[in-house]
Write a protein that holds these residues in place. Sequence first.
Motif, PDB file in Angstrom:
ATOM      1  N   GLY A  34      45.376  40.358  51.377  1.00 57.47           N
ATOM      2  CA  GLY A  34      46.009  41.231  50.391  1.00 57.47           C
ATOM      3  C   GLY A  34      45.805  40.799  48.952  1.00 57.47           C
ATOM      4  O   GLY A  34      45.911  41.610  48.037  1.00 57.47           O
ATOM      5  N   GLY A  35      45.559  39.515  48.738  1.00 53.07           N
ATOM      6  CA  GLY A  35      45.292  39.010  47.398  1.00 53.07           C
ATOM      7  C   GLY A  35      46.499  38.870  46.500  1.00 53.07           C
ATOM      8  O   GLY A  35      46.343  38.688  45.291  1.00 53.07           O
ATOM      9  N   ARG A  36      47.707  38.886  47.050  1.00 56.22           N
ATOM     10  CA  ARG A  36      48.882  38.828  46.184  1.00 56.22           C
ATOM     11  C   ARG A  36      48.989  37.497  45.436  1.00 56.22           C
ATOM     12  O   ARG A  36      49.609  37.422  44.370  1.00 56.22           O
ATOM     13  N   PHE A  37      48.380  36.439  45.962  1.00 57.77           N
ATOM     14  CA  PHE A  37      48.421  35.143  45.283  1.00 57.77           C
ATOM     15  C   PHE A  37      47.618  35.157  43.985  1.00 57.77           C
ATOM     16  O   PHE A  37      47.721  34.222  43.172  1.00 57.77           O
ATOM     17  N   LEU A  38      46.810  36.206  43.758  1.00 55.03           N
ATOM     18  CA  LEU A  38      46.035  36.307  42.529  1.00 55.03           C
ATOM     19  C   LEU A  38      46.846  36.891  41.382  1.00 55.03           C
ATOM     20  O   LEU A  38      46.393  36.873  40.229  1.00 55.03           O
ATOM     21  N   GLY A  39      48.009  37.423  41.670  1.00 51.99           N
ATOM     22  CA  GLY A  39      48.871  37.994  40.637  1.00 51.99           C
ATOM     23  C   GLY A  39      49.804  36.963  40.050  1.00 51.99           C
ATOM     24  O   GLY A  39      50.048  35.905  40.640  1.00 51.99           O
ATOM     25  N   PRO A  40      50.365  37.248  38.884  1.00 52.84           N
ATOM     26  CA  PRO A  40      51.203  36.256  38.193  1.00 52.84           C
ATOM     27  C   PRO A  40      52.642  36.184  38.682  1.00 52.84           C
ATOM     28  O   PRO A  40      53.370  35.272  38.287  1.00 52.84           O
ATOM     29  N   ARG A  41      53.070  37.089  39.524  1.00 47.58           N
ATOM     30  CA  ARG A  41      54.498  37.189  39.827  1.00 47.58           C
ATOM     31  C   ARG A  41      54.880  36.757  41.236  1.00 47.58           C
ATOM     32  O   ARG A  41      56.050  36.842  41.596  1.00 47.58           O
ATOM     33  N   TRP A  42      53.930  36.328  42.028  1.00 47.82           N
ATOM     34  CA  TRP A  42      54.280  35.941  43.393  1.00 47.82           C
ATOM     35  C   TRP A  42      54.859  34.533  43.377  1.00 47.82           C
ATOM     36  O   TRP A  42      54.209  33.577  42.960  1.00 47.82           O
ATOM     37  N   TRP A  43      56.081  34.379  43.831  1.00 50.85           N
ATOM     38  CA  TRP A  43      56.812  33.126  43.696  1.00 50.85           C
ATOM     39  C   TRP A  43      56.199  31.983  44.486  1.00 50.85           C
ATOM     40  O   TRP A  43      56.431  30.815  44.197  1.00 50.85           O
ATOM     41  N   HIS A  44      55.414  32.311  45.496  1.00 49.64           N
ATOM     42  CA  HIS A  44      54.928  31.275  46.406  1.00 49.64           C
ATOM     43  C   HIS A  44      53.511  30.804  46.084  1.00 49.64           C
ATOM     44  O   HIS A  44      52.921  30.054  46.862  1.00 49.64           O
ATOM     45  N   THR A  45      52.963  31.211  44.945  1.00 51.65           N
ATOM     46  CA  THR A  45      51.566  30.921  44.646  1.00 51.65           C
ATOM     47  C   THR A  45      51.266  29.429  44.617  1.00 51.65           C
ATOM     48  O   THR A  45      50.259  28.967  45.168  1.00 51.65           O
ATOM     49  N   THR A  46      52.121  28.640  43.973  1.00 45.43           N
ATOM     50  CA  THR A  46      51.831  27.206  43.840  1.00 45.43           C
ATOM     51  C   THR A  46      51.792  26.525  45.200  1.00 45.43           C
ATOM     52  O   THR A  46      50.850  25.773  45.505  1.00 45.43           O
ATOM     53  N   ALA A 204      39.866  30.156  42.330  1.00 41.94           N
ATOM     54  CA  ALA A 204      39.460  28.950  43.043  1.00 41.94           C
ATOM     55  C   ALA A 204      38.943  27.892  42.084  1.00 41.94           C
ATOM     56  O   ALA A 204      39.252  26.701  42.225  1.00 41.94           O
ATOM     57  N   ASN A 205      38.162  28.292  41.094  1.00 42.88           N
ATOM     58  CA  ASN A 205      37.627  27.340  40.126  1.00 42.88           C
ATOM     59  C   ASN A 205      38.734  26.640  39.361  1.00 42.88           C
ATOM     60  O   ASN A 205      38.701  25.427  39.154  1.00 42.88           O
ATOM     61  N   ALA A 206      39.716  27.409  38.911  1.00 43.12           N
ATOM     62  CA  ALA A 206      40.796  26.847  38.093  1.00 43.12           C
ATOM     63  C   ALA A 206      41.608  25.821  38.875  1.00 43.12           C
ATOM     64  O   ALA A 206      41.921  24.740  38.378  1.00 43.12           O
ATOM     65  N   TRP A 207      41.938  26.160  40.118  1.00 39.59           N
ATOM     66  CA  TRP A 207      42.757  25.251  40.906  1.00 39.59           C
ATOM     67  C   TRP A 207      41.979  24.027  41.372  1.00 39.59           C
ATOM     68  O   TRP A 207      42.534  22.920  41.419  1.00 39.59           O
ATOM     69  N   THR A 208      40.711  24.195  41.688  1.00 44.96           N
ATOM     70  CA  THR A 208      39.956  23.030  42.137  1.00 44.96           C
ATOM     71  C   THR A 208      39.699  22.069  40.982  1.00 44.96           C
ATOM     72  O   THR A 208      39.611  20.861  41.189  1.00 44.96           O
ATOM     73  N   ARG A 209      39.595  22.593  39.757  1.00 43.78           N
ATOM     74  CA  ARG A 209      39.430  21.706  38.609  1.00 43.78           C
ATOM     75  C   ARG A 209      40.683  20.896  38.348  1.00 43.78           C
ATOM     76  O   ARG A 209      40.618  19.761  37.895  1.00 43.78           O
TER      77      ARG A 209
END
Length: 210
Positions: A34-46, A204-209
């Motif tokens: 669904g890609g919801r982790f790509l949005g800014p408002r999903w509380w569980h992204t981290t 993916a790039n941002a988090w892996t860096r």
Amino acid sequence: MPFQHPAEIGYGHVVERYVTRTYGGLPRYLVLNGGRFLGPRWWHTTRFTRHLLNDAAAITDEELEALLGYEWRSRLTAAWLIGVDRRERFRERIGDLLLASEVCFSGSAYCFALARFGTHADAEILTAYLDHYLPRTDLRYDQPAALGALLRLDAHLGTHHADRSTQPDGLWDQWVNALAHVRDHPAYAPAELRRWTDLQCDFANAWTRT
């Protein structure tokens, strides 16, 4: 090749560990699809992302093969883990699965992995897929994800593989116009498909860096 449950080859743990772990009440495969982790408002992204990165680094090649030999949820998850960790040794396997298009949904994850690898070989796989499936205007498979990934690779590699598909009245226009439910839909504009692939890869790039 028939699907094989990982338990049949001694990897019964991989589905629960990597595929169905839940975040906000949703299994990982559904969050990825669904890609919801790509949005800014999903509380569980981290938490979701930390676990995704850790699992992408920790999963063995044998565990990945066990997932790739099973159904779409497992294949989708495996392809994301392969893409996040940039395991280019799976390029041929991913390419074969994409071209075979045996199951639903997982193809978009194969395209993400190829976009993450980022080489001319990956562009050639995506081009071969589009050459084969865009003329099939009766099929709605993973043509949008493949085009988005190829457009990203063209931009990064300085190539023009996608040009013959995206030219006016070319294969892409013919495919879109043949499907009433996607005709004139802004989500199917090539620029939007490229933007979606960029969003996935930049995530993916941002988090892996970090």
